[in-house]
Design a protein around this motif. Sequence first.
Motif, PDB file in Angstrom:
ATOM      1  N   ALA A  46       0.772  -1.076  -0.018  1.00  0.00           N
ATOM      2  CA  ALA A  46       0.219   0.016   0.053  1.00  0.00           C
ATOM      3  C   ALA A  46       0.870   1.223  -0.065  1.00  0.00           C
ATOM      4  N   GLU A  47       1.756   1.191  -0.987  1.00  0.00           N
ATOM      5  CA  GLU A  47       2.465   2.396  -1.084  1.00  0.00           C
ATOM      6  C   GLU A  47       1.880   3.586  -2.002  1.00  0.00           C
ATOM      7  N   VAL A  48       0.926   3.352  -2.439  1.00  0.00           N
ATOM      8  CA  VAL A  48      -0.034   4.552  -3.257  1.00  0.00           C
ATOM      9  C   VAL A  48      -1.341   3.788  -3.321  1.00  0.00           C
ATOM     10  N   ILE A  49      -2.467   4.820  -3.676  1.00  0.00           N
ATOM     11  CA  ILE A  49      -3.625   4.119  -3.671  1.00  0.00           C
ATOM     12  C   ILE A  49      -4.534   4.601  -4.841  1.00  0.00           C
ATOM     13  N   PRO A  50      -4.241   3.849  -5.959  1.00  0.00           N
ATOM     14  CA  PRO A  50      -5.065   3.816  -7.101  1.00  0.00           C
ATOM     15  C   PRO A  50      -6.546   3.917  -6.939  1.00  0.00           C
ATOM     16  N   LEU A  51      -7.018   4.557  -7.788  1.00  0.00           N
ATOM     17  CA  LEU A  51      -8.746   4.677  -7.336  1.00  0.00           C
ATOM     18  C   LEU A  51      -9.372   4.153  -8.759  1.00  0.00           C
ATOM     19  N   LEU A  52      -9.219   5.124  -9.959  1.00  0.00           N
ATOM     20  CA  LEU A  52     -10.026   4.617 -10.958  1.00  0.00           C
ATOM     21  C   LEU A  52      -9.583   5.200 -12.193  1.00  0.00           C
ATOM     22  N   GLN A  53      -9.707   4.484 -13.423  1.00  0.00           N
ATOM     23  CA  GLN A  53      -9.342   5.194 -14.951  1.00  0.00           C
ATOM     24  C   GLN A  53     -10.779   6.036 -14.996  1.00  0.00           C
ATOM     25  N   TYR A  54     -10.239   7.047 -15.433  1.00  0.00           N
ATOM     26  CA  TYR A  54     -11.302   8.122 -15.734  1.00  0.00           C
ATOM     27  C   TYR A  54     -12.330   7.946 -17.124  1.00  0.00           C
ATOM     28  N   VAL A  55     -13.406   8.173 -17.170  1.00  0.00           N
ATOM     29  CA  VAL A  55     -14.373   8.212 -18.418  1.00  0.00           C
ATOM     30  C   VAL A  55     -14.446   9.523 -18.415  1.00  0.00           C
ATOM     31  N   GLN A  56     -14.321   9.965 -19.768  1.00  0.00           N
ATOM     32  CA  GLN A  56     -14.396  11.412 -20.072  1.00  0.00           C
ATOM     33  C   GLN A  56     -15.846  11.617 -20.645  1.00  0.00           C
ATOM     34  N   PRO A  57     -16.482  12.386 -20.250  1.00  0.00           N
ATOM     35  CA  PRO A  57     -17.968  12.840 -20.868  1.00  0.00           C
ATOM     36  C   PRO A  57     -17.665  13.956 -21.711  1.00  0.00           C
ATOM     37  N   ILE A  58     -18.238  13.658 -23.010  1.00  0.00           N
ATOM     38  CA  ILE A  58     -18.253  14.745 -23.987  1.00  0.00           C
ATOM     39  C   ILE A  58     -19.840  15.091 -24.441  1.00  0.00           C
ATOM     40  N   VAL A  59     -20.274  16.262 -24.611  1.00  0.00           N
ATOM     41  CA  VAL A  59     -21.620  16.481 -25.237  1.00  0.00           C
ATOM     42  C   VAL A  59     -21.280  17.333 -26.241  1.00  0.00           C
ATOM     43  N   HIS A  60     -22.188  17.012 -27.518  1.00  0.00           N
ATOM     44  CA  HIS A  60     -21.927  17.641 -28.702  1.00  0.00           C
ATOM     45  C   HIS A  60     -23.344  17.838 -29.386  1.00  0.00           C
ATOM     46  N   ALA A  61     -23.471  19.092 -30.342  1.00  0.00           N
ATOM     47  CA  ALA A  61     -24.562  19.021 -31.097  1.00  0.00           C
ATOM     48  C   ALA A  61     -24.592  18.049 -32.136  1.00  0.00           C
ATOM     49  N   ALA A  62     -26.042  17.728 -32.382  1.00  0.00           N
ATOM     50  CA  ALA A  62     -26.029  16.539 -33.141  1.00  0.00           C
ATOM     51  C   ALA A  62     -25.576  16.629 -34.544  1.00  0.00           C
ATOM     52  N   GLY A  63     -25.379  17.810 -34.963  1.00  0.00           N
ATOM     53  CA  GLY A  63     -24.905  18.368 -36.346  1.00  0.00           C
ATOM     54  C   GLY A  63     -23.231  17.886 -36.659  1.00  0.00           C
ATOM     55  N   VAL A  64     -22.657  17.536 -35.562  1.00  0.00           N
ATOM     56  CA  VAL A  64     -21.383  17.316 -35.516  1.00  0.00           C
ATOM     57  C   VAL A  64     -21.158  15.859 -34.946  1.00  0.00           C
ATOM     58  N   THR A  65     -20.108  15.111 -35.666  1.00  0.00           N
ATOM     59  CA  THR A  65     -19.725  13.809 -35.207  1.00  0.00           C
ATOM     60  C   THR A  65     -18.323  13.946 -34.418  1.00  0.00           C
ATOM     61  N   VAL A  66     -18.235  13.232 -33.301  1.00  0.00           N
ATOM     62  CA  VAL A  66     -17.030  13.775 -32.487  1.00  0.00           C
ATOM     63  C   VAL A  66     -16.468  12.221 -32.225  1.00  0.00           C
ATOM     64  N   MET A  67     -15.003  11.859 -32.537  1.00  0.00           N
ATOM     65  CA  MET A  67     -14.464  10.888 -32.585  1.00  0.00           C
ATOM     66  C   MET A  67     -13.448  10.978 -31.204  1.00  0.00           C
TER      67      MET A  67
END
Length: 508
Positions: free
Chosen positions: A472-493
């Motif tokens: 227990a020399e460090v406490i990893p917690l989680l891998q982040y999930v990134q939220p992206i919100v966009h207009a329907a007129g654009v496709t985001v990769m």
Amino acid sequence: MKLSRRSLLRTTAAAAAFATVGLPTFAQAIDELIIAYNVNLPSWDPTVGLSAVNPTIQGFYQSVFDLFIPQNPDLTFGSGIITDYGWGEGNKSIWMDVREGVTWHNGDPLTAEDVAWSLARVANPDTGSPIQFIWGKITNIKADGNRVTADMPEFEPTFFKWMSFLTGYVMPKKYYEEVGAEGFEAAPIGTGPYMVEKFERNAFVRLKANENYWGGAPEFKTVTIKFVTDAASRVAEVESGNSHVTLEIPYEEFDRLKAKDGLEGLAEPISDIGMIFLNDIEVMTDPNVRKAAAHAIDKQLIVARLLSGYGVPIDTLQTPDYVAFDDSITVAYDPELSKKLLAESGYSTDNPVKFKIQTTKGFKPKDYEMVQAIVGLWRKVGIEAEIEVYEIAKHFELRAADQLAPAAFYNWGNSVGDPTTSTGFAMFGPSPHSVWDGEATFNKILPLWGEADEDKRIAGWKEVDRSIAENAEVIPLLQYVQPIVHAAGVTVMPHRSGALLPYLMTRS
């Protein structure tokens, strides 16, 4: 709260300087793409200074400059300015082939001399490159035709990976020498998919498509990126239609917005992790306290209840995307074990062990709230932790000086996914990125820095991770999930590195 157009414009500092930009609506075809970004851009030089190692602004840099070797959205390595590369005999030298037919934004041709000069510049400690300790391992850098060669007296197994990582950008030799550092900051040029058209410090940057981009011209010819550091303001930006795309908003807002007509949402795991540094000072020199703290945290509950299910609990500094991930290394949630360990050191809920934990507040979604929840779980087993909030810049300062509190929450980015750039720098005491000084871990890590056998190197890092988890020399917690919100007129990769890249966006 009812938001008027006027109040919305007041929500960001960018708005005042942005009055001449047309306001998009969901129903209109997108002409100029507008993005509300979560960070500011302090500097345009992606190779020197503290900004160069800030993972959250790499999306700006990768829009204007090319990495030596790019990473694809799934983090596999692609072919970029360096089209092919390899090691010489005995791993004592390297070679790189430079793409032909590439031009800088001012029309000058990119040459192998640009690549050689860029490497020599960041290898020079006088330039202030924060990754000089890697780049400085090559000497005798030469350009001949479209090939660059260099000697490497000390083998560095991650050298080519760093060409896809922080500070790994190609810079224009002729232009930079003509205009100098200040001139470059005022009018930066690269070979990337976009050119800088206008930059208002602390407000926005407007980008113009590079029609001669070697990878193909971007679909959106003009992109404006607002610097909107307040999460609530980013929500207002995209909900009102003032911006087409935003990211890193609270998960409950993400769920609400993506359900609205005209808006869509993406939530993908990225290479960033949330973790708690343990500084081996004061009570953290007691392994029972460290282990009790680790076993008392219910990561599944935190992800499910606090993060609305958006997150991947982890028990080492490797995410499932990283090359040294080992799913057999686990740290169970076991509060009864925590109580037993604390009792062995004379602590209980009536006589709790006490220490300070530092955290950011709003730098990442729910960072402060996660620490609050952890402190609540700790209290149930006999740990009383005092929360101190600091800015991310203060964290860097304290970590570099080895002055973090006994526990400190942080977000660690590692898009190349190598164990040296996660466990290595975080847990090797001499590194300015580490506060763990234990000799046993030092001795385990030391031989791995220059290990030439790749299978042996990765296996070695897995064993280091196992030892770190057991102690227990460090406490990893989680891998982040990134939220992206966009207009329907654009496709985001989305890009697994977390960089939001307009080059990867198209019209729907």
